[in-house]
Design a protein around this motif. Structure first.
Motif, PDB file in Angstrom:
ATOM      1  N   THR A 249      35.647  42.409  52.906  1.00 37.36           N
ATOM      2  CA  THR A 249      36.325  42.173  51.557  1.00 37.36           C
ATOM      3  C   THR A 249      37.101  41.062  52.220  1.00 37.36           C
ATOM      4  O   THR A 249      38.166  41.362  52.819  1.00 37.36           O
ATOM      5  N   GLU A 250      37.869  40.172  50.964  1.00 35.47           N
ATOM      6  CA  GLU A 250      39.197  39.414  51.238  1.00 35.47           C
ATOM      7  C   GLU A 250      40.197  40.626  51.413  1.00 35.47           C
ATOM      8  O   GLU A 250      40.964  40.526  51.758  1.00 35.47           O
ATOM      9  N   LYS A 251      40.344  41.450  50.605  1.00 34.22           N
ATOM     10  CA  LYS A 251      41.124  42.524  51.073  1.00 34.22           C
ATOM     11  C   LYS A 251      41.636  43.256  52.257  1.00 34.22           C
ATOM     12  O   LYS A 251      42.534  43.323  52.437  1.00 34.22           O
ATOM     13  N   GLU A 252      40.366  43.338  52.792  1.00 32.60           N
ATOM     14  CA  GLU A 252      40.729  43.902  54.405  1.00 32.60           C
ATOM     15  C   GLU A 252      41.023  42.467  54.925  1.00 32.60           C
ATOM     16  O   GLU A 252      42.460  42.818  55.634  1.00 32.60           O
ATOM     17  N   ALA A 253      40.642  41.413  54.702  1.00 31.50           N
ATOM     18  CA  ALA A 253      41.515  40.498  55.658  1.00 31.50           C
ATOM     19  C   ALA A 253      42.435  39.976  55.176  1.00 31.50           C
ATOM     20  O   ALA A 253      43.788  40.154  56.221  1.00 31.50           O
ATOM     21  N   ALA A 254      43.448  39.762  54.456  1.00 33.77           N
ATOM     22  CA  ALA A 254      44.492  39.905  53.776  1.00 33.77           C
ATOM     23  C   ALA A 254      45.298  41.326  54.478  1.00 33.77           C
ATOM     24  O   ALA A 254      46.142  41.110  54.824  1.00 33.77           O
TER      25      ALA A 254
ATOM     26  N   PHE B 186      40.270  34.297  56.682  1.00 34.46           N
ATOM     27  CA  PHE B 186      41.431  35.205  57.631  1.00 34.46           C
ATOM     28  C   PHE B 186      42.659  34.141  58.459  1.00 34.46           C
ATOM     29  O   PHE B 186      44.085  34.189  57.669  1.00 34.46           O
ATOM     30  N   VAL B 187      41.374  33.215  58.999  1.00 36.06           N
ATOM     31  CA  VAL B 187      42.243  31.819  59.055  1.00 36.06           C
ATOM     32  C   VAL B 187      43.097  31.672  58.443  1.00 36.06           C
ATOM     33  O   VAL B 187      44.846  30.637  58.404  1.00 36.06           O
ATOM     34  N   GLU B 188      42.698  31.159  56.931  1.00 32.41           N
ATOM     35  CA  GLU B 188      44.015  30.352  55.675  1.00 32.41           C
ATOM     36  C   GLU B 188      45.176  31.271  55.361  1.00 32.41           C
ATOM     37  O   GLU B 188      46.002  30.739  54.898  1.00 32.41           O
ATOM     38  N   LEU B 189      44.510  32.733  55.340  1.00 35.17           N
ATOM     39  CA  LEU B 189      45.826  33.282  54.612  1.00 35.17           C
ATOM     40  C   LEU B 189      47.004  33.425  56.218  1.00 35.17           C
ATOM     41  O   LEU B 189      48.067  33.676  55.346  1.00 35.17           O
ATOM     42  N   CYS B 190      46.257  33.772  57.461  1.00 33.50           N
ATOM     43  CA  CYS B 190      47.549  33.368  58.489  1.00 33.50           C
ATOM     44  C   CYS B 190      47.748  32.099  58.032  1.00 33.50           C
ATOM     45  O   CYS B 190      49.931  32.185  58.664  1.00 33.50           O
ATOM     46  N   ARG B 191      47.343  31.080  58.189  1.00 39.58           N
ATOM     47  CA  ARG B 191      48.429  29.918  57.892  1.00 39.58           C
ATOM     48  C   ARG B 191      49.235  29.651  57.026  1.00 39.58           C
ATOM     49  O   ARG B 191      50.301  29.279  56.818  1.00 39.58           O
ATOM     50  N   GLY B 192      48.231  30.660  55.647  1.00 42.18           N
ATOM     51  CA  GLY B 192      49.063  31.007  54.756  1.00 42.18           C
ATOM     52  C   GLY B 192      50.487  31.232  54.732  1.00 42.18           C
ATOM     53  O   GLY B 192      52.165  31.359  54.417  1.00 42.18           O
ATOM     54  N   TYR B 193      50.698  31.822  56.326  1.00 43.13           N
ATOM     55  CA  TYR B 193      52.383  33.036  56.404  1.00 43.13           C
ATOM     56  C   TYR B 193      53.457  31.648  57.155  1.00 43.13           C
ATOM     57  O   TYR B 193      54.745  31.682  57.582  1.00 43.13           O
ATOM     58  N   GLY B 194      52.570  30.387  57.252  1.00 46.29           N
ATOM     59  CA  GLY B 194      53.610  29.127  57.608  1.00 46.29           C
ATOM     60  C   GLY B 194      53.894  29.253  59.280  1.00 46.29           C
ATOM     61  O   GLY B 194      53.917  27.862  60.041  1.00 46.29           O
TER      62      GLY B 194
END
Length: 146
Positions: free
Chosen positions: A38-43, A109-117
């Motif tokens: 789920t999104e939890k694992e992706a985060a 997952f890609v967007e979460l990584c981008r969210g870290y800058g």
């Protein structure tokens, strides 16, 4: 969720002879997704990958993260990370999530990584890709959500 994380001097991915993604120093992340993810694992996996201390500091110790060095990430979906070759000679991929679940989680997952800058390049989900990288070290770590 599984992420095979490779410290890279550079990496690139081509589809049908066209370069669609390229990075300099950073991480090449091969991402496998299973049915229960789920999104939890992706985060969880994204946070772990972005903060994994596998880059050398001034003393030559693996003590710095991708965020610390200002590196880039190349993220490629890889359903074969859930391949099971324990029986016979042909791997089974029944543990890999179907595309209708895996593709949205890959994009998350890609967007979460981008969210870290982090500057993120990607492969193309479901495409036949040619991946090139210069593994630095070599350093390769498996990150799993469970």
């Amino acid at each position: 969720m599984r992420a095979l994380v490779q410290r890279a001097a550079r990496g690139s991915v081509d589809v049908a002879g066209e370069r669609i993604g390229e990075i300099g120093p950073g991480l090449v992340i091969l991402l496998g997704i299973t049915h229960s993810d789920t999104e939890k694992e992706a985060a969880f996996v994204a946070e772990k990958c972005m903060n994994l201390r596998i880059f050398e500091d001034e003393a030559g110790k693996m003590n710095r993260s991708l965020l610390d060095i200002g590196g880039e990430a190349l993220i490629v979906s890889q359903f074969t990370l859930y391949g099971d070759a324990s029986h016979g000679r042909r791997p089974s991929f029944t543990e890999a999530a179907r595309p209708e679940l895996a593709n949205p989680l890959y994009e998350t997952f890609v967007e979460l990584c981008r969210g870290y800058g982090v500057r993120v390049a990607t492969g193309r989900f479901g495409a036949d890709m040619k991946l090139s990288l210069v593994n630095d070290g070599p350093v390769t770590i498996m990150v799993e959500s469970r």
